[in-house]
Design a protein around this motif. Structure first.
Motif, short mmCIF file in Angstrom:
data_model
loop_
_atom_site.label_atom_id
_atom_site.label_comp_id
_atom_site.label_asym_id
_atom_site.label_seq_id
_atom_site.Cartn_x
_atom_site.Cartn_y
_atom_site.Cartn_z
N ASN A 57 -3.22 -1.49 4.53
CA ASN A 57 -3.02 -0.92 5.86
C ASN A 57 -1.55 -0.87 6.27
OD1 ASN A 57 -3.92 0.30 8.28
ND2 ASN A 57 -3.71 -1.65 9.32
N TYR A 69 1.51 1.09 7.07
CA TYR A 69 2.18 2.36 7.39
C TYR A 69 3.15 2.06 8.53
CZ TYR A 69 -0.77 2.90 11.54
OH TYR A 69 -1.36 2.71 12.75
N SER A 115 2.00 0.04 11.77
CA SER A 115 1.44 -1.29 11.53
C SER A 115 2.51 -2.24 10.99
CB SER A 115 0.25 -1.21 10.56
OG SER A 115 0.65 -0.83 9.27
N HIS A 161 11.71 3.41 9.25
CA HIS A 161 11.53 4.50 8.28
C HIS A 161 12.74 4.67 7.37
CE1 HIS A 161 7.59 6.19 8.93
NE2 HIS A 161 7.73 5.92 10.21
N SER A 188 4.20 5.56 -1.96
CA SER A 188 3.55 5.96 -0.71
C SER A 188 2.64 7.16 -0.94
CB SER A 188 4.60 6.28 0.35
OG SER A 188 5.19 7.53 0.08
N VAL A 198 0.11 9.97 1.76
CA VAL A 198 -0.39 10.24 3.10
C VAL A 198 -1.90 10.11 3.12
CG1 VAL A 198 1.51 11.72 3.80
CG2 VAL A 198 -0.46 12.72 2.66
N ALA A 203 -7.49 9.54 12.64
CA ALA A 203 -7.12 8.77 13.84
C ALA A 203 -8.13 9.02 14.95
CB ALA A 203 -5.73 9.15 14.31
N ARG A 221 -0.76 12.50 10.40
CA ARG A 221 -1.35 11.65 9.35
C ARG A 221 -0.41 10.51 8.97
NH1 ARG A 221 -2.95 16.50 7.38
NH2 ARG A 221 -2.08 16.49 5.29
N LYS A 222 -1.00 9.37 8.67
CA LYS A 222 -0.20 8.20 8.31
C LYS A 222 0.29 8.30 6.88
CE LYS A 222 -3.19 5.44 11.24
NZ LYS A 222 -4.33 4.51 11.29
N ARG A 223 1.47 7.76 6.66
CA ARG A 223 1.94 7.59 5.27
C ARG A 223 1.83 6.11 4.91
NH1 ARG A 223 4.84 10.02 1.27
NH2 ARG A 223 4.89 11.95 2.48
N PHE A 224 0.96 5.83 3.97
CA PHE A 224 0.72 4.44 3.58
C PHE A 224 1.65 4.01 2.44
CE2 PHE A 224 -3.29 5.67 5.55
CZ PHE A 224 -3.52 4.57 6.36
#
Lengths: 109, 109
Positions: B23, B25, B28, B47, B61, B63, B68, B74-77
């Motif tokens: 989790n 990104y 978080s 970043h 990484s 996406v 959500a 969209r999140k980049r993990f």
DNA sequence: ATCATAAAATATATTTTGTTTACAAAAGTA
DNA sequence: TACTTTTGTAAACAAAATATATTTTATGAT
């Protein structure tokens, strides 16, 4: 910046000063870091870190007497201050806590 | 010149990515660091550290899907790579070794 | 469909930290 | 005095860290 953060190299220098106890001056610090890390340290880089550490209050310094074997300028010895020690401990504890949360990582050997 | 040294903040970010497991990104990671350290982390600062870490090969990484609750990009993990783990361990061990050499410092709780 | 809003990432500028290079000072030796 | 050794200093530049502002993307409401 509001309160000063210890940089990566600064922290390494500070740890080394603590470890060298009463023999921490430019050249001995440089040699100790090189021995422990395989990374090359220029004396200029080291002294700029030392100056910054002193300005931030993490170390104190004093010049020693003229005692070298074969001449040379007098050494400036560094000692770690209480807040220097506290900063090291805080960083150490934070990293220890975090690294233990990483799965599949072996921190003991 | 080849720069592969981990900066202080970069290391903290890398540790946090490892600790957050799947989790990790931007937001978080930022929240986790703020919770653990009391220091305020700007999302821009984070970043730029993430970009450097990826360029250095310490993280990968991807996406995520659009999931959500209430919209949003969209999140980049991020996930830690093997060399990322190795770098963390190396730093950890070096600091552990050095801190144990400092007299009158209490590293155990 | 458009609009408003939320969530997240990106861009840019500035400051702080890290590194290199060159040089200067102090002390002993000849 | 001149020479050599040891150590420290200074200045310029590169990389990392930070702050602030902006853009992109997604969703829900109208």
């Amino acid at each position: 910046m509001k309160f000063t953060q210890l940089g990566e190299f600064e922290e390494l220098v500070l740890l080394t000063i603590g470890a060298l106890q009463d023999n921490a001056y430019g050249v001995s610090i440089k040699n100790e870091i090189q021995d422990k890390t395989e990374r090359k340290v220029s004396i200029g880089a080291l002294h700029s870190a030392l100056n910054r550490l002193e300005k931030k209050g993490f170390v104190n310094s004093h010049v020693g007497g003229a005692k070298a074997e074969r001449g040379g300028r007098r050494k400036r010895f560094y000692t770690i201050t209480l807040i220097g020690q506290q900063a090291l401990l805080k960083n150490y504890q934070l990293r220890t806590d975090l690294i233990k949360l990483i799965p599949n990582i072996s921190i003991d050997r």
